[in-house]
Design a protein around this motif. Structure first.
Motif, PDB file in Angstrom:
ATOM      1  N   ILE A   1       0.846  -1.207   0.000  1.00  0.00           N
ATOM      2  CA  ILE A   1       0.000   0.000   0.000  1.00  0.00           C
ATOM      3  C   ILE A   1       0.883   1.259   0.000  1.00  0.00           C
TER       4      ILE A   1
ATOM      5  N   HIS B   1       0.785   3.812  -3.225  1.00  0.00           N
ATOM      6  CA  HIS B   1      -0.057   4.982  -2.976  1.00  0.00           C
ATOM      7  C   HIS B   1       0.787   6.008  -2.238  1.00  0.00           C
TER       8      HIS B   1
ATOM      9  N   LEU C   1      -6.198  -0.728  -2.744  1.00  0.00           N
ATOM     10  CA  LEU C   1      -5.818   0.357  -3.662  1.00  0.00           C
ATOM     11  C   LEU C   1      -6.898   0.581  -4.722  1.00  0.00           C
TER      12      LEU C   1
END
Length: 483
Positions: free
Chosen positions: A41, A45, A413
């Motif tokens: 993650i 991101h 995501l």
């Protein structure tokens, strides 16, 4: 749409330039599933903030408490996890039991997404008479004992018998057999706990049988672990050639790993006793103790652990002989009606780990021991996810869990990108959780706190010529960091 001079209207300009609220993600569990989910993650991101919660003060789950002490190379993933924990967008909170100190619904109030990666903290039971007799242990507890898992530190397994029997043909079963039979000088250089090393030094165990319900083609262990066992100094393998009759042709079309594994068992079974005697003579000449031995027994299903005459402990096991119906991995073991008894004072059951439900708010399939999910999205609870063993069941190695966790992280995501997770209401994250924990008298442990414990363990180990001396008492861990 543009205003004078081709510029966007003020309100729109302000909206375009205002930073999007950062998605806050919470991960429950700091083993491989938790860390790999967080890593993926954070990597994919650029704005996400990830908090990892752990029940124990110390991180890394089964990398620390499951991986065998003589497999230090497998623990190298800890370096990757430490890098993740050092990211300024990642925080670690140990000494927090989710479901007790803070509930899952409370975490959902504090975070945009919650990922459950808390693994399998229990074991499957045999369900046979005598399994609660002294002398019978789960392999999970035994592994926890020699690896310093706080809940198993007082196990005190009785190693005063000569024959141990392990039920199960997986890598954990081989780990346990190897630790029971390893020469002490090999274990002394590892991070095995001080107290278990002392107990193994007094152990009388010199014969270990690994028993499975099915046949050689269904064993779950891998070739690396089998080869280590075959090459263990001062021990010899006892495999019955009759168990492998006709298997060479049966395994011809099997996948390569299965074929190589079977070939190695056949080769070991057929090795001439003369070579064995020479090896034993060599060991005796070198002043080594009488050779220890281990073997595989197939198509035997445990029926009852037999008590000693005074009923106070295990003295043996009664097993039903089985025949196989079907072939390959789907073969079933059917009792033939014949039974066999085997004398042994130590029985270790290695038939699998088992996940437990964490919180009444989370759906749980107790039949399969998993949280019902699709690609890690928990069924019927938007914003709740799962990864690792609690998602797919307690199988596979670290790399399997890595891929599985990346898959769940990808779902998170996608849901962030597709607007399934609404991040417009900002969430407080740990700010909210901290006040809840404070009101309940719980003090979390940070990653830098862990690094103080880590430094203390490494310093103690250095004095003994070990990579570390694990601290097994959580109270002592908290004392080191002044909690």
């Amino acid at each position: 749409m543009a205003g004078a001079g081709g510029r966007a209207p003020l309100g729109l300009r302000r909206w375009l330039s205002s930073p999007a609220p950062a998605p806050r993600v919470c991960v429950v569990g700091s083993g491989p599933a938790g860390f790999y989910t967080a890593q993926h993650i954070l990597k994919h991101h650029g704005g996400a903030l990830v908090d990892i919660y752990e029940k124990l003060p110390v991180p890394f789950g089964l990398v620390r408490f499951g991986v065998a002490p003589d497999h230090p190379e497998v623990k190298n993933v800890i370096n990757t996890f430490t890098q993740t924990a050092h990211s300024e967008r990642c925080a670690y909170y140990g000494n927090v039991t989710v479901g007790r100190d803070v509930t899952v619904p409370e975490l959902q109030q504090a975070y945009h997404a919650v990922v459950l990666s808390y693994g399998a903290e229990d074991n499957r039971v045999l369900g046979i008479p005598g399994e609660n007799l002294p002398g019978v242990y789960s392999a999970r507890a035994f592994v926890g004992w020699y690896n310093g898992l706080p809940e198993n530190r007082d196990l005190k397994p009785d190693l005063s018998c000569e024959t141990a029997l392990i039920l199960g043909h997986g890598n954990v079963a081989l780990d346990v057999a190897r630790i029971l039979l390893s020469p002490l000088q090999l274990l002394r250089k590892t991070d095995i706990t001080d107290s278990s090393l002392a107990a193994l030094a007094c152990s009388k165990v010199k014969r270990v049988w690994l028993v499975g319900r099915r046949g050689p083609l269904q064993v779950a262990f891998t070739i690396k672990e089998l080869r280590e066992m075959i090459n263990l100094p001062g021990t010899r393998a006892v495999l019955d050639p009759a168990d492998f009759t006709g298997l060479e042709s049966a395994v011809k079309d099997a996948p390569r790993p299965r074929r190589r594994l079977t070939d190695l068992m056949i080769k070991t079974a057929l090795e001439k006793p003369v070579e064995m005697q020479a090896a034993a003579a060599g060991a005796a000449a070198a002043g080594a103790a009488a050779p220890r031995e281990w073997g595989l027994k197939f198509q035997r299903s445990p029926q009852e652990v037999l008590p000693s005459a005074d009923g106070r402990r295990a003295r043996g096991i009664r097993m039903a002989l089985t025949r196989l119906e079907g072939s390959g991995d789907s073969a079933k073991a059917i009792p033939t009606g014949d039974v066999e008894e085997l004398e042994c004072g130590l029985v270790l059951s290695s038939i699998g780990y088992r996940s437990l439900p964490l919180d009444p708010a989370v759906p749980f399939d107790s039949q399969r021991g998993v949280i019902p999910n699709s690609s890690g999205r928990v069924e019927g609870v938007p914003g709740l996810y799962c990864s690792g063993w609690v998602k797919r069941g307690p199988t596979g190695v670290i790399i399997t869990t890595m891929n599985d966790s990346f898959d769940t992280a990808q779902s998170v995501l996608e849901d962030l990108q597709g607007g399934v997770l609404d991040i417009s209401p900002s969430r407080e994250g740990f700010g909210l959780v901290e006040s809840i924990l404070h009101s309940r008298g719980v003090r979390p442990v940070s990653f830098s706190d862990w690094e103080k414990i880590d430094a203390a363990e490494v310093a103690r180990g250095k004095a003994a010529g070990k990579p570390r001396e694990k601290i097994v008492d959580p109270v002592e861990m908290l004392q080191i960091i002044g909690h």
